[in-house]
Design a protein around this motif. Structure first.
Motif, short mmCIF file in Angstrom:
data_model
loop_
_atom_site.label_atom_id
_atom_site.label_comp_id
_atom_site.label_asym_id
_atom_site.label_seq_id
_atom_site.Cartn_x
_atom_site.Cartn_y
_atom_site.Cartn_z
N GLY A 53 17.91 -3.88 3.08
CA GLY A 53 16.46 -3.77 3.20
C GLY A 53 15.70 -5.07 3.05
N GLY A 54 16.35 -6.16 2.78
CA GLY A 54 15.64 -7.44 2.74
C GLY A 54 14.73 -7.58 1.53
N ALA A 55 14.04 -8.72 1.48
CA ALA A 55 13.21 -9.04 0.32
C ALA A 55 12.01 -8.10 0.23
N SER A 56 11.43 -7.74 1.37
CA SER A 56 10.26 -6.86 1.34
C SER A 56 10.59 -5.52 0.69
N PHE A 57 11.81 -5.08 0.87
CA PHE A 57 12.23 -3.83 0.24
C PHE A 57 12.22 -3.98 -1.28
N GLN A 58 12.60 -5.15 -1.74
CA GLN A 58 12.59 -5.40 -3.18
C GLN A 58 11.18 -5.40 -3.76
N PHE A 59 10.19 -5.79 -2.95
CA PHE A 59 8.81 -5.77 -3.45
C PHE A 59 8.49 -4.40 -4.05
N ALA A 60 8.92 -3.34 -3.32
CA ALA A 60 8.65 -1.98 -3.79
C ALA A 60 9.67 -1.53 -4.83
N ARG B 80 1.08 -15.43 1.33
CA ARG B 80 1.57 -14.27 2.07
C ARG B 80 2.63 -13.41 1.38
N TRP B 81 3.76 -13.99 1.01
CA TRP B 81 4.83 -13.14 0.48
C TRP B 81 4.50 -12.61 -0.89
N SER B 82 3.85 -13.41 -1.72
CA SER B 82 3.49 -12.89 -3.05
C SER B 82 2.42 -11.81 -2.90
N PHE C 159 6.69 -14.08 -9.55
CA PHE C 159 6.20 -15.20 -8.72
C PHE C 159 7.18 -15.49 -7.60
N THR C 160 6.74 -16.29 -6.64
CA THR C 160 7.52 -16.64 -5.46
C THR C 160 7.84 -18.13 -5.57
N SER C 161 9.11 -18.47 -5.71
CA SER C 161 9.42 -19.87 -6.06
C SER C 161 9.13 -20.84 -4.92
N ASN C 162 9.31 -20.39 -3.67
CA ASN C 162 9.03 -21.28 -2.54
C ASN C 162 8.23 -20.48 -1.51
N ASN C 163 7.11 -21.06 -1.08
CA ASN C 163 6.22 -20.34 -0.19
C ASN C 163 6.43 -20.82 1.24
N THR C 164 7.29 -20.07 1.89
CA THR C 164 7.83 -20.34 3.22
C THR C 164 6.74 -20.64 4.26
N VAL C 165 5.62 -19.95 4.14
CA VAL C 165 4.57 -20.04 5.16
C VAL C 165 3.78 -21.35 5.05
N CYS D 54 11.55 -13.26 -9.99
CA CYS D 54 11.25 -14.28 -8.98
C CYS D 54 11.82 -13.95 -7.61
N ASP D 55 10.96 -14.06 -6.60
CA ASP D 55 11.39 -13.99 -5.20
C ASP D 55 11.82 -15.40 -4.78
N MET D 56 13.12 -15.60 -4.67
CA MET D 56 13.65 -16.91 -4.28
C MET D 56 14.18 -16.90 -2.84
N SER D 57 13.61 -16.04 -2.01
CA SER D 57 14.17 -15.86 -0.66
C SER D 57 14.37 -17.17 0.09
N SER D 58 13.42 -18.09 -0.04
CA SER D 58 13.53 -19.26 0.82
C SER D 58 13.98 -20.53 0.09
N ASP D 59 14.40 -20.40 -1.17
CA ASP D 59 15.00 -21.60 -1.77
C ASP D 59 16.20 -21.31 -2.67
N ALA E 167 16.51 -12.35 -3.33
CA ALA E 167 16.32 -13.15 -2.13
C ALA E 167 16.85 -12.40 -0.92
N GLY E 168 16.04 -12.33 0.13
CA GLY E 168 16.57 -11.90 1.42
C GLY E 168 17.55 -12.98 1.87
N LEU E 169 18.63 -12.59 2.55
CA LEU E 169 19.67 -13.60 2.85
C LEU E 169 19.27 -14.60 3.94
N GLN E 170 18.32 -14.25 4.81
CA GLN E 170 18.22 -14.92 6.11
C GLN E 170 17.65 -16.34 6.13
N LYS E 171 17.35 -16.91 4.95
CA LYS E 171 16.92 -18.32 4.96
C LYS E 171 18.08 -19.23 4.58
N ASN E 172 18.64 -18.97 3.42
CA ASN E 172 19.68 -19.89 2.94
C ASN E 172 21.08 -19.30 2.85
C1 LIG Z 1 11.21 -14.36 4.43
C2 LIG Z 1 10.66 -14.04 3.11
C3 LIG Z 1 10.46 -12.72 2.67
C4 LIG Z 1 10.68 -11.52 3.57
O1 LIG Z 1 11.99 -11.21 3.74
P1 LIG Z 1 12.43 -9.87 4.52
O2 LIG Z 1 13.89 -9.91 4.41
O3 LIG Z 1 11.90 -9.99 5.92
O4 LIG Z 1 11.81 -8.72 3.84
C5 LIG Z 1 10.01 -12.51 1.39
N1 LIG Z 1 9.74 -13.54 0.57
C6 LIG Z 1 9.90 -14.82 0.96
C7 LIG Z 1 9.60 -15.92 0.01
C8 LIG Z 1 10.36 -15.11 2.24
O5 LIG Z 1 10.53 -16.39 2.63
#
Ligand SMILES: *Cc1c(COP(=O)(O)O)cnc(C)c1O
Length: 363
Positions: free
Chosen positions: A75-82, A102-104, A148-154, A173-178, A194-199
């Motif tokens: 379900g990716g990182a957004s799934f974890q938000f909930a 955005r992500w936070s 908090f979101t450690s790295n703000n991808t946008v 911590c949402d560390m999806s992008s670092d 962390a969603g896997l798709q960055k690192n």
């Molecule tokens: C990409 C990203 C997300 C979203 O990830 P999904 O897998 O699409 O839900 C959430 N948080 C951060 C910091 C991201 O970079």
């Protein structure tokens, strides 16, 4: 390994070339079985080795305490938000969130559906160009957790120092992008995801790291798949996991080990981002960095050229020269060079050479 194209996409992002070749080689005939790993039972010995290796590599690379849980959740990182709010935010009580864009915000919106959220700091008034200061005075020791979101991808901003309030407020911590781009003291955190798709691999699955006291903390009656304890009790095999994502995670983490570990990768990431920011700063305003300099991200380097037309021209000429994925996020525009672990120094050097040429011809 030869690179014809360097992919600067923010996510799903480039994976290490060596990993892609290995996956390709093994795709149809896994370890001489004449069967793909994708066609095998998730209870088979061969898959068991893969999922164990993925977990062991994650634990080794991040130096995770033995009693912490390591979960692979679809379900990716957004799934974890909930999911994290469902489990960790009590019906009476509240959680603190830091808003860095955005992500936070999405994490906040989802938690607000579940319980009471208090935004204790926000970068909104500066357009998320900087990480907001958190006033220690407003930290509520009674908060269920601080997110908090450690790295703000946008926007290309990053926490270089993490909030630290002792052990009173669990840090989430949402560390999806670092994740695994730098050394982190996992013990300071109650939960990292962390969603896997960055690192770390393909999209659609999250890595979740959780302190033992948080795992059983479910304040609500929840279906099994929404409880962290289910993943814990069943070693991530309650249901059929995303076996392809787990496999790719095992290969990417193996690759990080071969590079020498997170500490070595971090040093390379430092060099990559430093030389790129240097090129921006010495351009005398031709390239304008988006983020406040002390909060600049080492993963996503965001900048603007003097006009929209030049931004567009930059993106299309770069693509012709084999550098793709450089368009900024649609909410911010401009240029965004994402230079995650898999981006080699060579790719950044090629971008810098192009920037210098482009400036010469267009200013
Ligand atoms: C990409 C990203 C997300 C979203 O990830 P999904 O897998 O699409 O839900 C959430 N948080 C951060 C910091 C991201 O970079």
């Amino acid at each position: 390994m030869l690179h014809k194209v360097f992919n600067f996409c923010a996510g799903p992002a480039a994976m290490p070339r060596e990993v892609m070749y290995k996956a390709q080689q093994e795709f149809r005939n896994y370890q001489g079985t004449q069967v793909s790993l994708l066609e095998m039972s998730h209870r088979s010995n061969l898959f068991d080795e893969v999922i164990k290796k993925a977990e062991a590599n994650v634990r080794f690379l991040m130096d995770i305490p033995d009693d912490y849980g390591v979960f692979f959740i679809q379900g990716g990182a957004s799934f974890q938000f909930a999911m994290l709010a469902m489990n960790l935010l009590p019906p009476i009580g509240k959680a603190d969130y830091i808003d860095t864009g955005r992500w936070s915000q999405k994490a906040i919106e989802q938690a607000e559906l579940i319980g009471k959220v208090n935004v204790i700091a926000s970068g909104k008034d500066v357009g998320y160009t900087a990480i907001p200061e958190v006033d220690d005075m407003i930290i509520d020791p009674g908060a269920a957790y601080l997110h908090f979101t450690s790295n703000n991808t946008v926007y290309g901003t990053q926490f270089h120092e993490f909030p630290d309030y002792g052990n009173n407020v669990p840090l989430v911590c949402d560390m999806s992008s670092d994740i695994m781009s730098r050394e982190v003291d996992v013990e300071k955190f109650a939960m990292i995801y962390a969603g896997l798709q960055k690192n770390l691999g393909p999209s659609g699955m999250s890595l979740v790291i959780m302190r033992p006291d948080m795992i059983e903390k479910s304040y609500r009656v929840l279906p099994d798949l929404l409880k962290y304890s289910t993943y814990d009790h069943n070693h991530n095999l309650y249901n059929t996991p995303n076996s392809f994502a787990v496999y790719m995670l095992s290969l990417v983490t193996e690759w990080i080990r071969e590079q020498g570990g997170v500490g070595i990768v971090e040093r390379i990431n430092d060099v990559k981002s430093e030389i790129l920011y240097e090129e921006i700063d010495k351009s005398e305003g031709f390239y304008n960095g988006f983020a406040f300099a002390p909060d600049r991200s080492r993963m996503n380097v965001c900048f603007n050229l003097p006009t929209q037309e030049l931004n567009q021209k930059f993106i299309s000429e770069a693509a012709e020269k084999g550098m793709v994925g450089l368009a900024g996020h649609r909410s911010v525009g401009g240029i965004r060079a994402s230079i995650y672990n898999a981006m080699p120094l060579k790719g950044v050097s090629r971008l810098i050479d192009f920037m210098s040429e482009f400036k010469k011809h267009n200013s």
